[in-house]
Design a protein around this motif. Structure first.
Motif, PDB file in Angstrom:
ATOM      1  N   GLY A  29       0.780  -1.235   0.000  1.00  0.00           N
ATOM      2  CA  GLY A  29       0.000   0.000   0.000  1.00  0.00           C
ATOM      3  C   GLY A  29       0.810   1.283   0.000  1.00  0.00           C
ATOM      4  N   ALA A  30       2.127   1.194  -0.174  1.00  0.00           N
ATOM      5  CA  ALA A  30       2.949   2.408  -0.203  1.00  0.00           C
ATOM      6  C   ALA A  30       3.847   2.402  -1.432  1.00  0.00           C
ATOM      7  N   GLU A  31       4.097   3.589  -1.960  1.00  0.00           N
ATOM      8  CA  GLU A  31       4.984   3.689  -3.120  1.00  0.00           C
ATOM      9  C   GLU A  31       6.401   3.350  -2.673  1.00  0.00           C
ATOM     10  N   VAL A  32       7.050   2.415  -3.381  1.00  0.00           N
ATOM     11  CA  VAL A  32       8.404   2.026  -2.981  1.00  0.00           C
ATOM     12  C   VAL A  32       9.439   2.272  -4.071  1.00  0.00           C
ATOM     13  N   HIS A  33       8.970   2.486  -5.302  1.00  0.00           N
ATOM     14  CA  HIS A  33       9.930   2.646  -6.384  1.00  0.00           C
ATOM     15  C   HIS A  33       9.229   3.348  -7.538  1.00  0.00           C
ATOM     16  N   ARG A  34      10.036   4.109  -8.302  1.00  0.00           N
ATOM     17  CA  ARG A  34       9.465   4.861  -9.428  1.00  0.00           C
ATOM     18  C   ARG A  34      10.588   5.086 -10.421  1.00  0.00           C
ATOM     19  N   TYR A  35      10.315   4.840 -11.674  1.00  0.00           N
ATOM     20  CA  TYR A  35      11.316   5.187 -12.684  1.00  0.00           C
ATOM     21  C   TYR A  35      10.607   5.568 -13.982  1.00  0.00           C
ATOM     22  N   THR A  36      11.416   5.955 -14.980  1.00  0.00           N
ATOM     23  CA  THR A  36      10.830   6.428 -16.233  1.00  0.00           C
ATOM     24  C   THR A  36      10.818   5.323 -17.278  1.00  0.00           C
ATOM     25  N   TYR A  37      10.080   5.579 -18.351  1.00  0.00           N
ATOM     26  CA  TYR A  37      10.089   4.662 -19.494  1.00  0.00           C
ATOM     27  C   TYR A  37      11.509   4.522 -20.055  1.00  0.00           C
ATOM     28  N   ARG A  38      12.274   5.592 -19.962  1.00  0.00           N
ATOM     29  CA  ARG A  38      13.654   5.536 -20.471  1.00  0.00           C
ATOM     30  C   ARG A  38      14.454   4.514 -19.656  1.00  0.00           C
ATOM     31  N   ASP A  39      14.315   4.596 -18.323  1.00  0.00           N
ATOM     32  CA  ASP A  39      14.970   3.614 -17.452  1.00  0.00           C
ATOM     33  C   ASP A  39      14.478   2.202 -17.763  1.00  0.00           C
ATOM     34  N   TYR A  40      13.165   2.107 -17.956  1.00  0.00           N
ATOM     35  CA  TYR A  40      12.556   0.811 -18.252  1.00  0.00           C
ATOM     36  C   TYR A  40      13.192   0.203 -19.500  1.00  0.00           C
ATOM     37  N   TYR A  41      13.280   1.025 -20.531  1.00  0.00           N
ATOM     38  CA  TYR A  41      13.869   0.557 -21.789  1.00  0.00           C
ATOM     39  C   TYR A  41      15.279   0.015 -21.556  1.00  0.00           C
ATOM     40  N   GLU A  42      16.081   0.789 -20.825  1.00  0.00           N
ATOM     41  CA  GLU A  42      17.468   0.379 -20.585  1.00  0.00           C
ATOM     42  C   GLU A  42      17.528  -0.961 -19.871  1.00  0.00           C
ATOM     43  N   ARG A  43      16.693  -1.115 -18.869  1.00  0.00           N
ATOM     44  CA  ARG A  43      16.705  -2.363 -18.086  1.00  0.00           C
ATOM     45  C   ARG A  43      16.218  -3.541 -18.925  1.00  0.00           C
ATOM     46  N   VAL A  44      15.201  -3.315 -19.751  1.00  0.00           N
ATOM     47  CA  VAL A  44      14.677  -4.398 -20.594  1.00  0.00           C
ATOM     48  C   VAL A  44      15.756  -4.890 -21.557  1.00  0.00           C
ATOM     49  N   VAL A  45      16.482  -3.955 -22.144  1.00  0.00           N
ATOM     50  CA  VAL A  45      17.500  -4.336 -23.122  1.00  0.00           C
ATOM     51  C   VAL A  45      18.633  -5.123 -22.444  1.00  0.00           C
ATOM     52  N   ARG A  46      18.996  -4.700 -21.250  1.00  0.00           N
ATOM     53  CA  ARG A  46      20.035  -5.431 -20.501  1.00  0.00           C
ATOM     54  C   ARG A  46      19.539  -6.811 -20.059  1.00  0.00           C
ATOM     55  N   LEU A  47      18.298  -6.837 -19.624  1.00  0.00           N
ATOM     56  CA  LEU A  47      17.725  -8.108 -19.180  1.00  0.00           C
ATOM     57  C   LEU A  47      17.661  -9.100 -20.342  1.00  0.00           C
ATOM     58  N   ALA A  48      17.269  -8.612 -21.507  1.00  0.00           N
ATOM     59  CA  ALA A  48      17.237  -9.486 -22.682  1.00  0.00           C
ATOM     60  C   ALA A  48      18.642  -9.991 -22.993  1.00  0.00           C
ATOM     61  N   GLY A  49      19.611  -9.103 -22.906  1.00  0.00           N
ATOM     62  CA  GLY A  49      20.994  -9.505 -23.141  1.00  0.00           C
ATOM     63  C   GLY A  49      21.435 -10.552 -22.129  1.00  0.00           C
ATOM     64  N   ALA A  50      21.035 -10.377 -20.883  1.00  0.00           N
ATOM     65  CA  ALA A  50      21.395 -11.337 -19.834  1.00  0.00           C
ATOM     66  C   ALA A  50      20.768 -12.700 -20.101  1.00  0.00           C
ATOM     67  N   LEU A  51      19.516 -12.699 -20.568  1.00  0.00           N
ATOM     68  CA  LEU A  51      18.847 -13.975 -20.861  1.00  0.00           C
ATOM     69  C   LEU A  51      19.572 -14.712 -21.975  1.00  0.00           C
ATOM     70  N   VAL A  52      19.963 -13.973 -23.008  1.00  0.00           N
ATOM     71  CA  VAL A  52      20.692 -14.607 -24.117  1.00  0.00           C
ATOM     72  C   VAL A  52      22.015 -15.171 -23.599  1.00  0.00           C
ATOM     73  N   ARG A  53      22.682 -14.408 -22.723  1.00  0.00           N
ATOM     74  CA  ARG A  53      23.957 -14.888 -22.182  1.00  0.00           C
ATOM     75  C   ARG A  53      23.769 -16.120 -21.291  1.00  0.00           C
ATOM     76  N   LEU A  54      22.593 -16.185 -20.656  1.00  0.00           N
ATOM     77  CA  LEU A  54      22.291 -17.383 -19.837  1.00  0.00           C
ATOM     78  C   LEU A  54      22.088 -18.620 -20.698  1.00  0.00           C
ATOM     79  N   GLY A  55      21.927 -18.430 -21.993  1.00  0.00           N
ATOM     80  CA  GLY A  55      21.729 -19.577 -22.870  1.00  0.00           C
ATOM     81  C   GLY A  55      20.330 -19.685 -23.427  1.00  0.00           C
ATOM     82  N   VAL A  56      19.504 -18.687 -23.190  1.00  0.00           N
ATOM     83  CA  VAL A  56      18.147 -18.716 -23.740  1.00  0.00           C
ATOM     84  C   VAL A  56      18.241 -18.524 -25.252  1.00  0.00           C
ATOM     85  N   ARG A  57      17.638 -19.460 -25.987  1.00  0.00           N
ATOM     86  CA  ARG A  57      17.687 -19.427 -27.447  1.00  0.00           C
ATOM     87  C   ARG A  57      16.309 -19.057 -27.998  1.00  0.00           C
ATOM     88  N   PRO A  58      16.268 -18.551 -29.224  1.00  0.00           N
ATOM     89  CA  PRO A  58      14.954 -18.218 -29.815  1.00  0.00           C
ATOM     90  C   PRO A  58      13.975 -19.381 -29.688  1.00  0.00           C
TER      91      PRO A  58
END
Lengths: 532, 532
Positions: A29-58
């Protein structure tokens, strides 16, 4: 014009056009975190890169077992961006069921909230190849840490090539009639579904919205709203684990939420809380109810007592899930009762989809608002086979058999009158358990109700009503109120007053359990009195 | 999920959901015909059947040379339903140009208004296979009669099989820089474009709308609005041939039109008429300007004097044609001047499309609202080749080179600052003719303006302004007013006051003709005075 329709398209759009828009995280019930779409984009791209590095294939499946939080929202796009398939697992299932689903999907990775790791015991036994990543960052032996992955993740310079018919997401149905069935969503189906969600005549999700994700993100793409918000650039708010009605009200008030959706059960509790606490929910331009049909009294309470416009969106996991939207016609603008009546119906088919109403032999029935038949659907976001298990009995010539019995009126308003298996056959006549439930819900003392068939010697089946009241009420009072509203032979054999209805893992009333829990004889005993 | 994306999909939807909605035909400012979507559906199906019986085969081109009327609207769907390609021919072209286009497209049939038959002389010589059908029903020897075809047309029981990448429509550009180029639209591109037109953040066309088709139906699918109206179930109004400003105002008033679009020139005349006649246009929820950039004074007059919200939709024939939509941000809600400033810009990219801003070497430029570069576009409704004549110079690695010079600000608002070829290079510095036109349009006495480059010995090029005033004004008064608003070296060498600007067949200012018509020496003569 040959550009493929990929759901990841909207990710670049969000960065380029809406970089400053907000994603807000709540917990307890309390706000604990807030970021922008720009931050979101950066994290998504890194996360995708991390998944590929973990061995996730198409084509690999990456499962999530998680509440509604920003990391889950990141996975919604990062997994498809890595060329993989986002498999959202229902955390309300039993560990054995989760094990079955993870095994059936052959998930390569499961990303789980650390609090939910115990649910994965059987899954890890059945699928020992599986890697587990914990999303809320508390380290644990043998489990990878989400934040560490994002921090170390290389930006995905060249995302794997994906075709529009490749799967981007996967969700298993609740399996009320058998084992859960997997529904795969292609990039293309999600892309088109997202456009449909943002139509002026649909949910009309738009940049000015602040959207609260109350629908669990493990349910049918959270009704598609995360993708629609991303495409539109709406602010997004995530309530975190186990949101209570009071917490949902707080989120709406604090963030001036304009759009949210929820199942009627959650809405009933929210109305009760908001009324008691005097919560101001009027920032909402739309509260969308779906999952099961809402009663008129709930619609009335939200619109008239809370001052919030209500719409109903009908859908199914198999259709991504949006199928119809109940936008009342102009004639209802100044007639609240008529408006509520339209919202109680399931509304009109979204463009892109086609429907048929058929009888038992598959013949088309008229759209006259009277003829009842099974609803069939097809379209670019309607599944035409189940994942790794085609279930041909669910399809007819490329049409999905919804299992819903419905009418369609001449203006194209759909009304689901029953699940095919929920009709009650009394003395050769059908009684619609849904229609009877609607009639009972009109009683102001009734918060919730379920009607099931109970076997009967003379009439084969008779209706039994299990009622959750707002305040004290006797079965007799309730039957008295009902007499004017339904045919005499629809009157329930018996009314059981209870505190709560048993529910399936997706929050629908579990009628199987209800039937088992109701003693047959007492229903039979009561029959003669009510019937004669 | 394998259902093809066909534009004809919306035809069945219109019949099933919106059978009673209205299509209203005007002629000479009076309502002359009215029918329902149900009637429309019936006629379209018969017309498609008649075309097939005439010998039209899948992929054949069926041309139209027609004003905005219900028969043209029927052809919009009947031709694709017959598996053929709707080729809308611009009736403002010279007969020889029409002949060239009809020959280049190898049209199998031309459907023409009987009053326009004389324009087809050269076309019939060049393409003698062509059949001509006259749409307004007056019989003529050797010419088939439209109404007879519909009356005799068999219902098309089984429409020809069509794939989503097959062409459904074809339109030739106006060819300001060379011969006209054909732009083919696939079923899929029109389908997706239609969804985009109905987005809450786009034109938001919806069932409650009554749409007036003021944009000629021979221009780039009439901006896609007929398809959007059909999908949404909006009422549609067609003005017939040669609508005058007074007739457009009458249509809006009588039919309570809620949405329409037009080029700024038509809007200027409409505002002038409405102001003089006291016409009430406030039923409009949106007047969309497109084709060329509107001036702030026009936007202000429509919003403040007439009380009608204005939006700008920027597009090109090559992109179906919608590309951006200028919806001002919430910050402008209570600040009319800021709102007008946003509407003057071209707005934000529609979802589904991607853009780049590049310098002369093709390097990406920042989206900082300052850097100017050529705008490149790609997406599912952006052409990637021209019809039967690829013109590879118009494309770069799959991106369409728009030929527009633009800036994009950090929030994604596009501003077209010039056509690449319309920049004026004065003493090594670029002057934007568009920006100078905008500045001149801010003068309340100015109704329209065009700025062109005139050659100059010392400065290579200098701007010349050709002005159409509302009331008497001298060039000196105008220059005085301009001094505060533009850099001194932007001040036009000379201002020519005129009654009218020469226009191309699509209503854009014909700068080629303008440059030819302005005597070079007198511009040169004036130079020294204004410059020194």
């Amino acid at each position: 014009m040959s550009n493929p329709l990929l759901i990841t398209e909207f990710l670049h759009r969000a960065r380029d056009l809406f970089g400053g828009k907000q994603i807000v995280q709540y917990a307890d019930g309390a706000e604990v975190h807030r970021y922008t779409y720009r931050d979101y984009y950066e994290r998504v791209v890194r996360l995708a890169g991390a998944l590929v590095r973990l061995g996730v294939r198409p084509g690999d499946r990456v499962a999530t077992l998680a509440w509604n939080h920003h990391r889950h929202l990141e996975l919604y796009l990062a997994v498809p961006l890595a060329g993989a398939v986002l498999h959202t697992v229902n955390l309300r299932l039993e560990p054995d069921e989760i094990g079955h689903i993870v095994d059936h999907a052959q998930d390569r990775v499961v990303v789980a909230d650390s609090a939910l790791l115990p649910l994965l015991g059987p899954a890890r036994q059945r699928n020992p190849q599986m890697l587990v990543v914990c999303t809320d960052g508390r380290p644990e032996p043998g489990v990878l840490n989400f934040e560490q992955l994002v921090a170390d993740g290389p930006e995905l310079a060249e995302p794997p090539a994906v075709q529009e018919h490749d799967l981007a997401a996967l969700c298993y149905t609740s399996g009320t009639t058998g084992p859960p069935k997997g529904v795969g969503y292609s990039h293309r189906s999600l892309y088109l579904h997202t456009f449909a969600a943002c139509l002026a005549d649909g949910h009309a999700i738009c940049e000015r919205d602040t959207v609260a994700h109350v629908v669990p993100m493990f349910h049918a793409n959270a009704w598609g709203v995360p993708f629609a918000a991303l495409m539109s650039g709406a602010n997004q708010v995530l309530p975190g684990p186990h949101p209570t009605p009071a917490q949902i009200a707080t989120i709406i008030e604090e963030q001036r939420v304009t759009y949210t959706g929820m199942v009627p059960t959650v809405a009933v509790d929210l109305v009760r809380h908001a009324t008691r606490a005097g919560a101001d929910l009027t920032s909402l331009r739309a509260l969308v109810l779906g999952g099961t049909a809402p009663g008129v009294e709930l619609i009335r309470a939200i619109e008239d007592d809370l001052g919030v416009p209500v719409f109903q969106g009908w859908g199914m996991t198999e259709i991504s899930p949006m199928g119809t939207f109940s936008r009342p016609p102009p004639a209802a603008d100044h007639d609240p009762a008529l408006r509520h009546e339209y919202v109680r119906k399931q509304g009109r088919l979204l463009p892109g989809l086609r429907w048929r109403l058929v009888d038992d032999e598959g013949n088309d029935l008229p759209h006259d608002g009277v003829a009842r038949g099974e609803l069939l659907l097809r379209g670019p976001w309607v599944v035409d086979s189940y994942y790794r298990d085609p279930h041909p009995e669910s399809f007819a010539d490329g049409w999905l058999r919804t299992g819903d019995v419905a009418t369609i009126d001449p203006d194209g308003y759909l009304e689901i009158v029953d699940r095919a298996k929920d009709l009650i056959k009394s003395g050769g006549e059908w009684i619609s358990s849904t229609a009877l439930e609607q009639a009972i819900l009109e009683h102001p003392a009734v918060a919730d109700v379920a009607v099931v068939a109970v076997p009967h010697e003379r009439w084969q089946e008779r209706p039994l009503a299990v009622v959750v009241p707002h305040r004290e009420i006797t079965p007799e009072e309730l039957l008295d109120g009902l007499r004017e509203r339904v045919p005499r032979w629809w009157l329930p054999e018996r009314v059981v007053i209870t505190d709560d209805l048993p529910r399936t893992s997706v929050g629908k009333v579990d009628k199987k359990r209800l039937r088992r829990s109701v003693p047959g004889p007492s229903a039979d005993n009561a029959h003669g009195k009510a019937r004669s």
